[in-house]
Design an enzyme around this catalytic site. Structure first.
Site, mmCIF file in Angstrom:
data_model
loop_
_atom_site.group_PDB
_atom_site.id
_atom_site.type_symbol
_atom_site.label_atom_id
_atom_site.label_comp_id
_atom_site.label_asym_id
_atom_site.label_seq_id
_atom_site.Cartn_x
_atom_site.Cartn_y
_atom_site.Cartn_z
ATOM 1 N N TYR A 141 0.850 -1.196 0.000
ATOM 2 C CA TYR A 141 0.000 0.000 0.000
ATOM 3 C C TYR A 141 0.879 1.238 0.000
ATOM 4 O O TYR A 141 1.867 1.292 0.740
ATOM 5 C CB TYR A 141 -0.903 0.034 1.246
ATOM 6 C CG TYR A 141 -2.360 -0.152 0.879
ATOM 7 C CD1 TYR A 141 -2.986 0.729 0.019
ATOM 8 C CD2 TYR A 141 -3.101 -1.215 1.400
ATOM 9 C CE1 TYR A 141 -4.316 0.551 -0.336
ATOM 10 C CE2 TYR A 141 -4.425 -1.401 1.048
ATOM 11 C CZ TYR A 141 -5.031 -0.512 0.179
ATOM 12 O OH TYR A 141 -6.334 -0.682 -0.176
ATOM 13 N N GLU A 163 -0.578 4.809 -0.521
ATOM 14 C CA GLU A 163 -1.399 6.004 -0.801
ATOM 15 C C GLU A 163 -0.562 7.262 -0.641
ATOM 16 O O GLU A 163 0.207 7.391 0.326
ATOM 17 C CB GLU A 163 -2.605 6.039 0.135
ATOM 18 C CG GLU A 163 -3.693 5.084 -0.310
ATOM 19 C CD GLU A 163 -4.939 5.143 0.556
ATOM 20 O OE1 GLU A 163 -5.027 6.023 1.424
ATOM 21 O OE2 GLU A 163 -5.817 4.291 0.346
ATOM 22 N N ASP A 217 -6.092 13.335 -25.623
ATOM 23 C CA ASP A 217 -6.015 11.927 -25.215
ATOM 24 C C ASP A 217 -5.249 11.208 -26.333
ATOM 25 O O ASP A 217 -5.804 10.904 -27.388
ATOM 26 C CB ASP A 217 -7.437 11.388 -25.059
ATOM 27 C CG ASP A 217 -7.459 9.898 -24.742
ATOM 28 O OD1 ASP A 217 -6.397 9.243 -24.820
ATOM 29 O OD2 ASP A 217 -8.556 9.390 -24.425
ATOM 30 N N THR A 244 -3.100 5.904 -22.380
ATOM 31 C CA THR A 244 -2.915 4.591 -21.774
ATOM 32 C C THR A 244 -1.456 4.212 -22.018
ATOM 33 O O THR A 244 -0.761 4.845 -22.816
ATOM 34 C CB THR A 244 -3.827 3.536 -22.421
ATOM 35 O OG1 THR A 244 -3.641 3.577 -23.837
ATOM 36 C CG2 THR A 244 -5.280 3.773 -22.084
ATOM 37 N N LYS A 299 -0.996 0.476 -25.406
ATOM 38 C CA LYS A 299 -1.313 0.355 -26.838
ATOM 39 C C LYS A 299 0.003 0.444 -27.620
ATOM 40 O O LYS A 299 0.844 -0.445 -27.475
ATOM 41 C CB LYS A 299 -2.330 1.418 -27.246
ATOM 42 C CG LYS A 299 -3.684 1.259 -26.510
ATOM 43 C CD LYS A 299 -4.735 2.215 -27.019
ATOM 44 C CE LYS A 299 -6.092 1.967 -26.400
ATOM 45 N NZ LYS A 299 -6.298 2.689 -25.126
ATOM 46 N N ARG A 358 -1.139 -2.581 -18.864
ATOM 47 C CA ARG A 358 -2.410 -1.857 -18.931
ATOM 48 C C ARG A 358 -2.410 -0.785 -17.855
ATOM 49 O O ARG A 358 -2.161 -1.075 -16.688
ATOM 50 C CB ARG A 358 -3.590 -2.806 -18.686
ATOM 51 C CG ARG A 358 -3.641 -4.002 -19.590
ATOM 52 C CD ARG A 358 -5.000 -4.657 -19.555
ATOM 53 N NE ARG A 358 -5.922 -3.890 -20.355
ATOM 54 C CZ ARG A 358 -5.968 -3.932 -21.690
ATOM 55 N NH1 ARG A 358 -5.180 -4.723 -22.367
ATOM 56 N NH2 ARG A 358 -6.821 -3.192 -22.352
HETATM 57 N N1 DSN Z 1 -9.725 2.940 -26.822
HETATM 58 C C1 DSN Z 1 -10.440 1.695 -26.995
HETATM 59 C C2 DSN Z 1 -9.828 0.944 -28.146
HETATM 60 O O1 DSN Z 1 -9.266 1.629 -28.946
HETATM 61 O O2 DSN Z 1 -9.918 -0.266 -28.308
HETATM 62 C C3 DSN Z 1 -10.515 0.977 -25.758
HETATM 63 O O3 DSN Z 1 -11.038 1.819 -24.755
#
Ligand code: DSN
Length: 418
Positions: free
Chosen positions: A51, A53, A197, A223, A226, A232
């Site tokens: 933990y 925080e 984003d 994210t 990708k 993730r």
């Molecule tokens: N952004 C989506 C995708 O591209 O598969 C998932 O949230």
């Protein structure tokens, strides 16, 4: 994995089945990738027990000396990778990163303007079924119906009408570069903040293959799993110190509790990998593969949204064919090609059926495939989509794909981390 095999054989077997699937099929979902074993080892480590925080050297728990080092290095690597003065590496996901960015920039009921989900946007950019749609007054902009491209004059005129407090740039399914200066000019003109984003194209920004939004947008989210090829998770960047403080407090204690230090360690490993010059070669090949695939599919008579691609993904537009996106996804799946159905501009079918298929090259490029393989894959896609119910053909293609995949093992003989 011996302990898991003995203590929970059911889960062990299903993980093995999934490993087999990932090795033996063509993974072409544009948002997926294969992390390195090093990333998985960090993520599967004893850090999951801790933990922590708070933030490095400002924690609410004792015993954080090691996770402080790890999180500080993750932050430093993220800053170096994206040339951003401030980074928060605690966001559990891209959606959480976006939520924290919204809360740092605007308040509930404020107006937001993001790309329409059915034109390639994301749920968190204002969809009515998402927090972004029900906590805020969401408006959306779309693509130019003639070109399938973002039309900055149209976005500007809409922004002048709506007068949003926040404009969001970014996508889940758009095969071209974004013009961040154009978005910023519109945001400034209407007095809005700008959130970018970059979840899909963060790897391309990191390697210099896509213009960077850092220093232009107020906040940039992404994210990490990708094109960036990490675990993730989410990441938030800004060049503004006051916003950095707000972002940290919106993530914790605003919307999250304890950070996932095992995932943060894996993010640090992934950022380290992306800082290596070989990552630039990888992204270069991702784009070449997508462009080769696009050219071949066009030569085979398929329509692509915008006619091609600048990035890691392309969208087949099936609206002039009898075949739906859903049927195409199933047929390609039967042939051993994993993709997802997708809406296309001027979509006439429901989001569950759709008239498009989104195809990406990040995962196949990680396993070493190049243009030569893309040409074969385009041929298999064409055969499958031209004969969507021919199960014998799909079986034959699946076998051929299986043979190809054996030449490009993802994890080789090392399997998963022990
Ligand atoms: N952004 C989506 C995708 O591209 O598969 C998932 O949230």
């Amino acid at each position: 994995m011996e302990q898991l095999k003995n203590s929970d054989p059911q889960i062990y077997n299903w993980i093995n089945q999934e490993h087999e699937r990932q090795e033996s099929e063509l993974e072409m979902i544009a948002s997926e990738n294969y992390t390195s074993l090093a990333v998985m080892q960090a993520q599967g480590s004893i850090l999951t027990n801790k933990y922590a925080e708070g933030y490095p050297s400002k924690r609410y728990y004792g015993g954080c000396q090691n996770v402080d080092l790890i999180e500080s290095l993750a932050i430093q690597r993220a800053q170096n990778l994206f040339k951003a003065p401030f980074a928060n590496v605690q966001a559990h996901s891209g959606s959480g990163a976006n939520m924290a960015a919204f809360f740092a920039l605007i308040k509930p009921q404020d107006k937001i303007m993001g790309m329409d989900l059915s034109h390639g946007g994301h749920l968190t950019h204002g969809s009515p079924v998402n927090f972004s749609g029900f906590l805020f007054e969401a408006h959306s902009y779309g693509l130019n119906p003639q070109t399938g491209l973002l039309d900055y004059d149209l976005i500007r005129s809409q922004a002048l009408k709506v007068r949003p407090q926040l404009i969001i740039a970014g996508y889940s399914a758009y095969p071209r570069y974004l013009d961040f200066h154009a978005f910023k000019a519109i945001a400034d003109e209407v007095g809005a903040s700008l959130l970018v984003d970059m979840a899909h194209f963060a790897g391309l920004v990191a390697s210099g293959h896509h213009p960077s939004p850092i220093g232009i947008a107020d906040i940039v989210t992404t994210t990490t799993h990708k094109t960036l090829r990490g675990p993730r998770g989410g990441l938030i960047l800004t060049h503004q110190e006051e916003l950095a403080k707000k972002i940290n407090s919106k993530i914790f204690p605003g919307i999250q509790g304890g950070p996932l230090e095992h995932v943060i360690a894996a993010k640090a490993v992934a950022f380290g990998e992306a800082l290596n010059p070989s990552f630039g070669e990888y992204i270069d090949q991702v784009i070449k593969n997508a462009q080769t695939l696009a050219t071949e599919l066009v030569n085979q008579g398929f329509d692509l949204v915008t006619g091609g691609t600048d990035n890691h993904l392309l969208l087949i537009d099936l609206s002039k064919k009898e075949l739906t996106g859903k049927e195409a996804e199933t047929a390609l799946g039967n042939s051993g090609i994993t993709v997802n159905k997708n809406t296309v501009p001027n979509e006439k079918r429901s989001p569950f059926v759709t008239s498009g298929v989104r195809i990406g090259t990040p995962a196949l490029t990680t396993r070493g495939m190049k243009q030569e393989q893309m040409i074969r894959i385009a041929h298999w896609i064409t055969q499958t989509l031209n004969h969507p119910t021919d199960q014998d053909l799909h079986k034959k293609i699946k076998q051929e794909i299986h043979e190809l995949c054996k030449q490009f093992p993802v994890y080789g003989t090392q399997k998963r981390p022990q």
